[in-house]
Scaffold this active site. Structure first.
Site, short mmCIF file in Angstrom:
data_model
loop_
_atom_site.label_atom_id
_atom_site.label_comp_id
_atom_site.label_asym_id
_atom_site.label_seq_id
_atom_site.Cartn_x
_atom_site.Cartn_y
_atom_site.Cartn_z
N ARG A 281 0.84 -1.20 0.00
CA ARG A 281 0.00 0.00 0.00
C ARG A 281 0.88 1.26 0.00
O ARG A 281 1.29 1.75 1.05
CB ARG A 281 -0.92 0.01 1.23
CG ARG A 281 -1.88 1.19 1.27
CD ARG A 281 -2.66 1.19 2.57
NE ARG A 281 -3.69 2.21 2.60
CZ ARG A 281 -4.48 2.44 3.65
NH1 ARG A 281 -4.35 1.72 4.75
NH2 ARG A 281 -5.38 3.39 3.61
N ASP B 65 -4.97 5.04 13.96
CA ASP B 65 -4.05 5.43 12.89
C ASP B 65 -4.55 6.71 12.25
O ASP B 65 -5.38 7.42 12.82
CB ASP B 65 -3.91 4.30 11.87
CG ASP B 65 -5.24 3.95 11.18
OD1 ASP B 65 -6.24 4.67 11.39
OD2 ASP B 65 -5.28 2.95 10.44
#
Length: 588
Positions: free
Chosen positions: A198, A480
């Site tokens: 990613r 996050d």
């Protein structure tokens, strides 16, 4: 017409204004011969972070730099164009008051039942449980995930990662080590969980490399190095190269990624369609273009992914100044069972399966308490199970967990409640999702608990970034950039609309948010063990208040931080290095 491209290397030293340190900038100069004349084409690369000289030398070879220069210079202008398109679309929405809808210009694509994406390779047919938010600079956790029974690993350079120069080089080098089986006691790459790489999203720049006078787009830096060093090896072992694409907002962005894939495969001698990518639908505008996104990536699609918090935060960015789009307290009123989120998930599953693509769900962020016999362990497991069964019943083919101890219980859910490797047969032909369904805000208010929680998550995320970490643990779950985005978005929106608290009718105001942030600082300072830690927390609190008190909403908190002098200067001073031994990990 460019005939030859030659690299020469030299080292140049620049003294910074600060007397505390010297910045050494390594220049890789490219000479392009044009009609017999030599003209300089610059590629400037910062020197290695301390302690990563060997890793740097492995990654930045003459051939890899040549490849990166070609990749970045080829697509630099198109990256700028799609970023300008984002600004233009937002300005149109603001000026017109319009709401998004399914595009009339692309309706033939949606009405045509014939087209499908290419079938995914064997190792992507079963995507039941991936490990999420895994920043590969955390070597210990990366190895544990490679040893786990998960189907895949979201190797994260985006939401769960803090993109310091140190972290990027260390992370990419660790991926290279995994692909070439250089970790001890780790399965061969053909037997380990598949790596779903990613790269950063388009909003992120790599400050340490400039090509032809421009900072490098972060995703091209990550993607280019990963493909150059790992692409062929992964393909040879039928294990990639596979990617997640973050924060895609339109089919035009998917078209750009497809062009990048085609160009890269040609340059590296890989067959067309070797690269496969799962697009994360993290923006409300992209939800209206899911079929078009799949269409643009037909040869390279590994499906679409739906989450909750980045997607919810996008409503604040696109429509947050409109009273009708006031998002209530996420801790009490926002979950995947609400109409706007359930409709988004249902439409994503229907769209993917109609076109032969896999549909995956978001990440379970809860952490299991260590004692499996404890009541708290059973409560957390039951909570995760209930939410993930909702996704399975919607037809998803897989989802992610953060806690490695959740892998097998979640795999067991798929075994008990589904047949086969995936649910592509679940076409859901009777489902109809309208624009009203996708744009229907849930009812509810704002609680003092929710306001405090959002402030804490926002401050602690910025503190984590200033520590060189992309995620942290708080109240039994991992946080996050996605949860930081929704947290600071809600605080900004509640101040902007002078929302009243359910608890005591106080208005969410600048004063109230500042006072609650000061209270949080007192609580955190009481458990902080060093002057430096306390100073960093107070800096994080100041930066958080700066973000949520702005007149205009900053689009991404990560962009804001990545351009902030405090964060950048801490990198240059060598203060932000996430060494494995420094990473707090109460739970792997």
């Amino acid at each position: 017409m460019c005939r030859t491209l030659n690299f020469t290397y030299k080292q140049t030293y620049f003294c910074s204004v600060s007397s505390e340190y010297i910045i050494k900038v390594h220049f890789c100069e490219v000479k392009r011969r044009l009609n017999g004349m030599s003209c300089p084409v610059s590629m400037e690369l910062s020197p290695p972070p301390p302690g990563l000289e060997a890793e740097y030398a492995t990654l930045f070879t003459p051939d890899s730099l040549h490849f990166l220069h070609e990749l970045i210079s080829t697509f630099n202008e198109e990256v700028d164009q799609i970023l300008r398109l984002r600004v233009s679309r937002k300005a149109h929405l603001d000026l017109s008051g319009d709401l998004p809808n399914f595009l009339e210009s692309t309706s033939p694509i949606r009405r045509d039942p014939a087209w499908k994406v290419l079938p995914v390779p064997r190792r992507l047919q079963k995507r039941h449980v991936d490990v999420g938010d895994l920043a590969p600079c955390d070597t210990q956790r990366f190895i544990k995930a490679l040893q786990s029974p998960a189907q895949g690993i979201q190797v994260d350079f985006d939401d769960g990662n803090c993109p310091t120069y140190y972290n990027q080089i260390h992370s990419i080098h660790n991926v290279v080590k995994a692909v070439y089986s250089r970790f001890h006691d780790v399965p061969h790459i053909s037997q380990a969980p598949v790596l779903m790489l990613r790269p950063r999203a388009w909003n992120m720049m790599e400050h340490n490399m400039m090509v032809e006078g421009k900072e490098t787009p972060g995703p091209l830096f990550d993607f280019g190095l990963l493909m150059f060093h790992c692409g062929k090896k992964l393909f040879e072992h039928e294990s990639g190269p596979f990617f997640y694409l973050s924060k895609v907002e339109s089919f035009m962005e998917a078209r750009l990624w497809n062009k990048i894939f085609v160009w890269t495969q040609q340059k590296l001698g890989l067959p067309l369609g070797s690269i496969k990518a799962t697009v994360l639908i993290e923006n409300v505008l992209a939800a209206f273009e899911m079929e078009e996104i799949l269409y643009e990536l037909q040869d390279h699609s590994a499906g679409l992914n739906c989450g909750i918090w980045d997607y919810s935060a996008s409503f604040v960015h696109k429509f947050g100044h409109r009273q009708a789009f006031l998002l209530p307290d996420r801790s009490k009123y926002v979950n995947m069972e609400k109409r706007f989120l359930r409709s988004y998930m249902d439409l994503l599953v229907q769209t993917c399966h109609r076109r032969g693509a896999l549909a995956t769900g978001g990440m379970a962020a809860l952490l299991l308490p260590q004692d499996p016999l404890s009541d708290s362990h059973q409560r957390v497991l039951a909570s995760v199970t209930r939410l993930k069964l909702l996704e399975i019943s919607a037809g998803v083919d897989g989802f992610m967990v953060y806690d490695l101890n959740l892998i097998e219980p979640m795999q067991q859910l798929f075994k008990l409640h589904t047949d086969g490797d995936n649910q592509l047969h679940q076409l859901r032909p009777d489902l109809t999702v309208t624009p009203d369904d996708l744009l229907s805000m849930p009812s509810g208010g704002v609680t003092l608990y929710g306001l405090r929680h959002n402030i804490a998550v926002g401050v602690l995320f910025i503190n984590a970034w200033l520590s060189g970490k992309g995620h942290f643990f708080y109240r039994g779950q991992v946080e996050d950039s996605a949860t930081a985005e929704i947290s600071r978005s809600q605080v900004w929106q509640w101040i902007h609309h002078q929302t009243q608290l359910e608890d005591d009718s106080r208005v969410v105001s600048r004063r109230l948010v500042v006072d609650l942030t000061k209270q949080l600082m007192m609580e955190l300072s009481a458990v902080s063990h060093s002057v430096r830690t306390k100073q960093r927390l107070h800096t994080a609190a100041d930066m958080f208040l700066e973000v949520v008190l702005k007149r205009h909403f900053p689009e991404f908190i990560t962009t804001y931080l990545n351009q902030d002098h405090t964060f950048l200067s801490s990198q240059n001073a060598g203060q932000v290095q996430t060494l494995d031994s420094d990473i707090e990990r109460p739970k792997l």
